[in-house]
Scaffold this motif. Structure first.
Motif, PDB file in Angstrom:
ATOM      1  N   THR A 160       4.779   6.092  19.266  1.00 37.06           N
ATOM      2  CA  THR A 160       4.969   6.244  17.829  1.00 37.06           C
ATOM      3  C   THR A 160       3.623   6.104  17.143  1.00 37.06           C
ATOM      4  O   THR A 160       2.948   5.082  17.289  1.00 37.06           O
ATOM      5  N   TRP A 161       3.227   7.135  16.405  1.00 37.97           N
ATOM      6  CA  TRP A 161       1.947   7.155  15.718  1.00 37.97           C
ATOM      7  C   TRP A 161       2.123   6.845  14.244  1.00 37.97           C
ATOM      8  O   TRP A 161       3.189   7.088  13.666  1.00 37.97           O
ATOM      9  N   VAL A 162       1.052   6.345  13.634  1.00 39.13           N
ATOM     10  CA  VAL A 162       0.992   6.192  12.184  1.00 39.13           C
ATOM     11  C   VAL A 162      -0.007   7.216  11.651  1.00 39.13           C
ATOM     12  O   VAL A 162      -1.138   7.296  12.141  1.00 39.13           O
ATOM     13  N   VAL A 234       5.198   7.591  11.909  1.00 38.95           N
ATOM     14  CA  VAL A 234       5.426   6.865  10.661  1.00 38.95           C
ATOM     15  C   VAL A 234       4.374   7.354   9.679  1.00 38.95           C
ATOM     16  O   VAL A 234       3.180   7.342   9.990  1.00 38.95           O
ATOM     17  N   LEU A 235       4.804   7.791   8.511  1.00 37.91           N
ATOM     18  CA  LEU A 235       3.880   8.259   7.485  1.00 37.91           C
ATOM     19  C   LEU A 235       3.535   7.109   6.554  1.00 37.91           C
ATOM     20  O   LEU A 235       4.420   6.459   5.992  1.00 37.91           O
ATOM     21  N   LEU A 236       2.236   6.850   6.413  1.00 40.46           N
ATOM     22  CA  LEU A 236       1.730   5.758   5.581  1.00 40.46           C
ATOM     23  C   LEU A 236       0.916   6.368   4.448  1.00 40.46           C
ATOM     24  O   LEU A 236      -0.086   7.045   4.690  1.00 40.46           O
ATOM     25  N   GLY A 237       1.343   6.146   3.205  1.00 39.15           N
ATOM     26  CA  GLY A 237       0.633   6.736   2.087  1.00 39.15           C
ATOM     27  C   GLY A 237       0.494   5.784   0.922  1.00 39.15           C
ATOM     28  O   GLY A 237       1.389   4.977   0.651  1.00 39.15           O
ATOM     29  N   TRP A 238      -0.657   5.893   0.270  1.00 40.57           N
ATOM     30  CA  TRP A 238      -0.888   5.163  -0.974  1.00 40.57           C
ATOM     31  C   TRP A 238      -0.860   6.164  -2.128  1.00 40.57           C
ATOM     32  O   TRP A 238      -1.399   7.274  -1.996  1.00 40.57           O
ATOM     33  N   SER A 239      -0.274   5.778  -3.272  1.00 37.72           N
ATOM     34  CA  SER A 239      -0.410   6.560  -4.497  1.00 37.72           C
ATOM     35  C   SER A 239       0.084   7.992  -4.286  1.00 37.72           C
ATOM     36  O   SER A 239       1.236   8.217  -3.901  1.00 37.72           O
ATOM     37  N   THR A 240      -0.767   8.990  -4.522  1.00 32.63           N
ATOM     38  CA  THR A 240      -0.364  10.370  -4.294  1.00 32.63           C
ATOM     39  C   THR A 240      -0.176  10.659  -2.804  1.00 32.63           C
ATOM     40  O   THR A 240       0.561  11.577  -2.443  1.00 32.63           O
ATOM     41  N   LEU A 261       8.786   5.655   6.661  1.00 34.37           N
ATOM     42  CA  LEU A 261       7.767   5.867   5.638  1.00 34.37           C
ATOM     43  C   LEU A 261       7.271   4.516   5.129  1.00 34.37           C
ATOM     44  O   LEU A 261       8.068   3.598   4.913  1.00 34.37           O
ATOM     45  N   VAL A 262       5.963   4.422   4.953  1.00 31.64           N
ATOM     46  CA  VAL A 262       5.357   3.264   4.290  1.00 31.64           C
ATOM     47  C   VAL A 262       4.736   3.798   3.008  1.00 31.64           C
ATOM     48  O   VAL A 262       3.754   4.552   3.043  1.00 31.64           O
ATOM     49  N   LEU A 263       5.336   3.443   1.882  1.00 26.98           N
ATOM     50  CA  LEU A 263       4.922   3.960   0.578  1.00 26.98           C
ATOM     51  C   LEU A 263       4.328   2.815  -0.229  1.00 26.98           C
ATOM     52  O   LEU A 263       5.027   1.891  -0.626  1.00 26.98           O
ATOM     53  N   ASP A 264       3.036   2.899  -0.468  1.00 28.34           N
ATOM     54  CA  ASP A 264       2.342   1.865  -1.240  1.00 28.34           C
ATOM     55  C   ASP A 264       1.984   2.454  -2.604  1.00 28.34           C
ATOM     56  O   ASP A 264       1.234   3.417  -2.694  1.00 28.34           O
ATOM     57  N   ARG A 316      16.209   9.958   4.651  1.00 29.26           N
ATOM     58  CA  ARG A 316      16.964   9.903   5.909  1.00 29.26           C
ATOM     59  C   ARG A 316      16.381   8.885   6.885  1.00 29.26           C
ATOM     60  O   ARG A 316      16.919   8.701   7.981  1.00 29.26           O
ATOM     61  N   VAL A 317      15.275   8.240   6.499  1.00 27.78           N
ATOM     62  CA  VAL A 317      14.607   7.293   7.398  1.00 27.78           C
ATOM     63  C   VAL A 317      14.306   6.006   6.636  1.00 27.78           C
ATOM     64  O   VAL A 317      14.264   6.000   5.395  1.00 27.78           O
ATOM     65  N   PRO A 318      14.063   4.906   7.333  1.00 24.91           N
ATOM     66  CA  PRO A 318      13.721   3.647   6.662  1.00 24.91           C
ATOM     67  C   PRO A 318      12.411   3.750   5.888  1.00 24.91           C
ATOM     68  O   PRO A 318      11.489   4.465   6.288  1.00 24.91           O
ATOM     69  N   VAL A 319      12.346   3.003   4.783  1.00 25.47           N
ATOM     70  CA  VAL A 319      11.179   3.041   3.900  1.00 25.47           C
ATOM     71  C   VAL A 319      10.718   1.626   3.592  1.00 25.47           C
ATOM     72  O   VAL A 319      11.526   0.757   3.246  1.00 25.47           O
TER      73      VAL A 319
END
Length: 379
Positions: A160-162, A234-240, A261-264, A316-319
Motif C-alpha cells: 500500500t503506497w501513499v 492512500v491519497l494524502l492531500g493538503w488544501s487544494t 484518503l487523508v485530507l488536511d 466509498r473509502v475511509p477518510v
C-alpha cells in the motif's frame, strides 16, 4: 437659468464620480480574483503576516510579537529572498521585550540577520528526502497531460503506497513533514510536483483552478504507482491537494485501488478560499463579490458555492480529515458539516490556533498518532 445649469453640472460630476468608483471597484475585483488564481508555489500565503527577525543565534530566534509568532507548534520560517529556517516552541521563560517572542530555532542557523522579514509557513523543510531527512529516494517522472511531472519516490516494504499532493502556498517539500513518519510505518511514498510547480509544466494560462484540472496530475501519479507495484494507494492531500484527492477518488480509472484518503485542510469551496485570499490582500468587502465573479470568468470555474467534488455521499473509502478551527481559507464549519454527514467513513482530527494546512504543525506527535490509528487497517 444659472441654478439649473449648476444643478446639471453637479449631477454630471456626481455621476462621473460614481461611474469612476464603479470602474475602480470592478478593476479591484479583477485584480483580487487574478491574485487568487496565481498562487506562487513555495511562497507563504498572504494570510500570514510578515514578521521581523530581531535576533537569531544557533538555537534561538526572536520575532515580532503577533498572534502568528505565538502559535504553538513547529513551522518553517520563510524569508523574502528564499532563505528558510525551522522554528519550534515558544520559549516564554527566555528574556524578551514586550513586543517580541523567542522561539526555538531547529534548523537554519545563520540564515536570518536582524531586521530581516519572514513569514511562518507549514512547509518546515526544504531540500529533498535525503538532504532534509536522510531518506533514500528516487527522482521519477510521471507522464501527465501537461507533460512530464517530477516526483520523489521513497521506497518501503508495504504494497500500500501513499501518494502526496501539496496545496496552496507550498511545494512538494511540504510532504516532508510526514515523510519520515510514513517511512517508519513502511509505506512507500510518491510525492508529486504538479502543473505550475517548480520543475513541472506550467498550468494553462498560468492559472490555478483549485484542483478542477490539477486532479488529472494526481490521477497520473496513481497510474504510475499501480504500474510500478502498488496494490493499493492512500491519497494524502493538503488544501487544494486534498480537493484533487477527492476528485481522483470519485473519477479514477483505478479507484478500486484507492484504500483511503487523508485530507488536511481541504478546500471544499474554492469561493471561500478565494475570498479569504482577497481579504488577506486587504481587498474591501464590497469588492469581494466582484473578485469571485472575475475568477469565475477568468478561469472558467463553476459557480456552485460548495465544490461538487466535495459531495460526502460520493465517498466509498475511509477518510482522515484534519482541520483547524482558525483556518481562514477552508472554513471549519464547512469541514465539520462534511464530516458529520458521513460518520461511517470520516474520522476527524481538529486543532485550534493553526493556520491553513498546519494541523500537523500544531502538534506533530498527536497528529501522527491519530494518523497511525487511521492507517493501520489500510496497511
Amino acid at each position: 437659468m444659472r441654478t439649473v445649469k449648476t444643478t446639471a453640472q453637479a449631477t454630471a460630476a456626481a455621476l462621473t464620480a460614481l461611474l469612476g468608483a464603479g470602474a475602480a471597484a470592478v478593476a479591484a475585483g479583477r485584480l483580487a480574483g487574478e491574485a487568487g488564481l496565481r498562487p506562487r508555489p513555495g511562497r507563504p500565503l498572504p494570510t500570514e503576516p510578515k514578521l521581523t527577525v530581531h535576533t537569531a543565534t544557533a538555537d534561538r530566534v526572536t520575532l515580532t510579537r503577533a498572534l502568528a509568532s505565538l502559535r504553538p507548534g513547529v513551522y518553517g520560517l520563510a524569508g523574502e529572498d528564499g532563505r528558510h529556517a525551522s522554528v519550534g516552541r515558544v520559549l516564554e521563560a527566555e528574556a524578551h521585550k514586550a513586543d517580541t517572542v523567542v522561539r526555538e530555532l531547529l534548523d537554519g542557523a545563520g540564515e536570518f540577520k536582524p531586521g530581516a522579514h519572514a513569514q511562518l509557513t507549514p512547509q518546515v523543510y526544504t531540500g529533498t528526502p535525503r538532504t532534509a531527512l536522510g531518506l533514500d529516494y528516487e527522482d521519477v517522472e510521471i507522464a501527465g497531460l501537461p507533460g512530464a511531472l517530477p516526483a520523489w519516490f521513497v521506497p518501503a516494504a508495504r504494497a500500500t503506497w501513499v501518494i502526496a499532493a501539496h496545496g496552496l502556498g507550498t511545494t512538494r517539500e511540504h510532504a516532508l513533514v510526514l515523510m519520515d513518519f510514513l517511512h517508519r510505518q513502511q509505506f512507500p511514498v510518491l510525492d508529486l510536483a504538479y502543473r505550475g510547480d517548480p520543475g513541472a509544466p506550467a498550468a494553462e494560462c498560468g492559472l490555478s483552478r483549485f484542483g478542477a484540472d490539477e486532479w488529472q496530475d494526481l490521477e497520473a501519479a496513481v497510474r504510475w504507482a499501480v504500474r510500478h507495484g502498488a496494490r493499493r494507494v492512500v491519497l494524502l492531500g493538503w488544501s487544494t491537494g486534498a480537493s484533487m484527492a477527492l476528485r481522483v477518488a470519485a473519477r479514477s480509472e483505478h479507484r478500486d485501488r484507492i484504500a483511503g484518503l487523508v485530507l488536511d485542510s481541504p478546500v471544499l469551496s474554492w469561493q471561500y478560499a478565494l475570498e479569504g485570499l482577497a481579504r488577506a490582500r486587504r481587498t474591501p468587502g464590497f469588492v469581494l463579490p466582484l473578485a469571485v465573479r472575475a475568477a469565475e470568468g477568468r478561469a472558467g470555474l463553476p459557480k456552485e458555492r460548495v465544490d461538487r467534488a466535495a459531495d460526502p455521499q460520493a465517498l466509498r473509502v475511509p477518510v482522515f480529515l484534519a482541520q483547524s478551527e482558525d483556518d481562514a481559507l477552508a472554513p471549519y464549519p464547512l469541514a465539520r458539516a462534511f464530516a458529520r454527514s458521513r460518520p461511517d467513513l470520516i474520522v476527524t482530527h481538529t486543532v485550534d490556533k493553526a493556520p491553513h494546512s498546519a494541523a500537523w504543525n500544531r502538534d506533530p506527535t498527536t497528529y501522527e498518532e491519530a494518523l497511525r490509528r487511521f492507517l493501520t487497517p489500510l496497511m
